[in-house]
Scaffold this motif. Structure first.
Motif, PDB file in Angstrom:
ATOM      1  N   THR A  20       0.841  -1.197   0.000  1.00  0.00           N
ATOM      2  CA  THR A  20       0.000   0.000   0.000  1.00  0.00           C
ATOM      3  C   THR A  20       0.875   1.245   0.000  1.00  0.00           C
ATOM      4  N   ALA A  21       1.970   1.215   0.735  1.00  0.00           N
ATOM      5  CA  ALA A  21       2.911   2.334   0.747  1.00  0.00           C
ATOM      6  C   ALA A  21       3.525   2.539  -0.638  1.00  0.00           C
ATOM      7  N   VAL A  22       3.826   1.455  -1.325  1.00  0.00           N
ATOM      8  CA  VAL A  22       4.333   1.563  -2.698  1.00  0.00           C
ATOM      9  C   VAL A  22       3.299   2.281  -3.566  1.00  0.00           C
ATOM     10  N   CYS A  23       2.036   1.947  -3.390  1.00  0.00           N
ATOM     11  CA  CYS A  23       0.984   2.616  -4.161  1.00  0.00           C
ATOM     12  C   CYS A  23       0.906   4.097  -3.824  1.00  0.00           C
ATOM     13  N   TRP A  24       1.065   4.423  -2.548  1.00  0.00           N
ATOM     14  CA  TRP A  24       1.068   5.830  -2.154  1.00  0.00           C
ATOM     15  C   TRP A  24       2.212   6.568  -2.847  1.00  0.00           C
ATOM     16  N   LEU A  25       3.401   5.930  -2.887  1.00  0.00           N
ATOM     17  CA  LEU A  25       4.553   6.542  -3.567  1.00  0.00           C
ATOM     18  C   LEU A  25       4.297   6.682  -5.069  1.00  0.00           C
ATOM     19  N   ILE A  26       3.683   5.668  -5.669  1.00  0.00           N
ATOM     20  CA  ILE A  26       3.341   5.736  -7.096  1.00  0.00           C
ATOM     21  C   ILE A  26       2.445   6.938  -7.351  1.00  0.00           C
ATOM     22  N   ARG A  27       1.433   7.097  -6.515  1.00  0.00           N
ATOM     23  CA  ARG A  27       0.491   8.213  -6.694  1.00  0.00           C
ATOM     24  C   ARG A  27       1.159   9.562  -6.424  1.00  0.00           C
ATOM     25  N   GLU A  28       1.887   9.662  -5.306  1.00  0.00           N
ATOM     26  CA  GLU A  28       2.480  10.942  -4.916  1.00  0.00           C
ATOM     27  C   GLU A  28       3.546  11.419  -5.894  1.00  0.00           C
ATOM     28  N   HIS A  29       4.247  10.489  -6.512  1.00  0.00           N
ATOM     29  CA  HIS A  29       5.321  10.847  -7.441  1.00  0.00           C
ATOM     30  C   HIS A  29       4.896  10.670  -8.903  1.00  0.00           C
ATOM     31  N   ASP A  30       3.618  10.383  -9.130  1.00  0.00           N
ATOM     32  CA  ASP A  30       3.059  10.215 -10.473  1.00  0.00           C
ATOM     33  C   ASP A  30       3.935   9.286 -11.321  1.00  0.00           C
ATOM     34  N   LEU A  31       4.218   8.118 -10.773  1.00  0.00           N
ATOM     35  CA  LEU A  31       5.163   7.204 -11.424  1.00  0.00           C
ATOM     36  C   LEU A  31       4.555   6.372 -12.549  1.00  0.00           C
ATOM     37  N   LEU A  32       3.249   6.418 -12.685  1.00  0.00           N
ATOM     38  CA  LEU A  32       2.658   5.691 -13.813  1.00  0.00           C
ATOM     39  C   LEU A  32       2.387   6.620 -14.979  1.00  0.00           C
ATOM     40  N   GLY A  33       2.585   7.915 -14.783  1.00  0.00           N
ATOM     41  CA  GLY A  33       2.485   8.885 -15.872  1.00  0.00           C
ATOM     42  C   GLY A  33       1.216   8.763 -16.705  1.00  0.00           C
ATOM     43  N   GLY A  34       0.083   8.622 -16.038  1.00  0.00           N
ATOM     44  CA  GLY A  34      -1.176   8.563 -16.759  1.00  0.00           C
ATOM     45  C   GLY A  34      -1.604   7.166 -17.152  1.00  0.00           C
ATOM     46  N   VAL A  35      -0.763   6.159 -16.908  1.00  0.00           N
ATOM     47  CA  VAL A  35      -1.148   4.786 -17.210  1.00  0.00           C
ATOM     48  C   VAL A  35      -2.075   4.319 -16.098  1.00  0.00           C
ATOM     49  N   SER A  36      -3.239   3.818 -16.458  1.00  0.00           N
ATOM     50  CA  SER A  36      -4.202   3.364 -15.462  1.00  0.00           C
ATOM     51  C   SER A  36      -3.878   1.951 -15.024  1.00  0.00           C
ATOM     52  N   PRO A  37      -3.891   1.688 -13.700  1.00  0.00           N
ATOM     53  CA  PRO A  37      -3.725   0.312 -13.237  1.00  0.00           C
ATOM     54  C   PRO A  37      -4.831  -0.554 -13.821  1.00  0.00           C
ATOM     55  N   GLY A  38      -4.455  -1.718 -14.249  1.00  0.00           N
ATOM     56  CA  GLY A  38      -5.418  -2.633 -14.855  1.00  0.00           C
ATOM     57  C   GLY A  38      -5.643  -2.372 -16.340  1.00  0.00           C
TER      58      GLY A  38
END
Length: 110
Positions: free
Chosen positions: A91-109
């Motif tokens: 869950t913390a990894v997900c928080w970091l993904i969101r806070e740092h915009d690490l998926l750059g607009g790619v939607s999970p799933g």
């Protein structure tokens, strides 16, 4: 590393990003996830980069996730109801993904 559908960040985000919505119902969860996020940052960011350089990079986090999920597989971890060390860390990894915009607009799933 690319963020194709097989990317570990996309897979973790798809599975654990919904847990971030639990923050408003479980105040203690926020503190626990924050501690796990700090631990992940400490593992990824050398001390010499200091607080002003605390930027999490997608490739480094993806490598961390691969190692962590490999370890979970080795110990035959199964996701419990509620929160344990592994679910808090993911869950913390997900928080970091969101806070740092690490998926750059790619939607999970996607």
């Amino acid at each position: 590393m690319n963020d194709s559908p097989g990317s570990p960040l996309i897979e973790v985000a798809a599975a654990y990003m919904p847990r971030l919505s639990e923050f408003s119902f479980e105040p203690g969860l926020v503190a626990a996830v924050d501690q796990h996020a700090a631990a992940v940052c400490d593992a990824l960011i050398p001390p010499q980069r200091g607080p002003e350089g605390r930027t999490v990079h997608r490739e480094e986090l993806a490598d961390y996730v691969l190692g962590f999920t490999d370890w979970l597989s080795e110990v035959d971890w199964t996701e419990p109801v509620g929160h344990d060390f592994a679910t808090l860390r993911l869950t913390a990894v997900c928080w970091l993904i969101r806070e740092h915009d690490l998926l750059g607009g790619v939607s999970p799933g996607a």
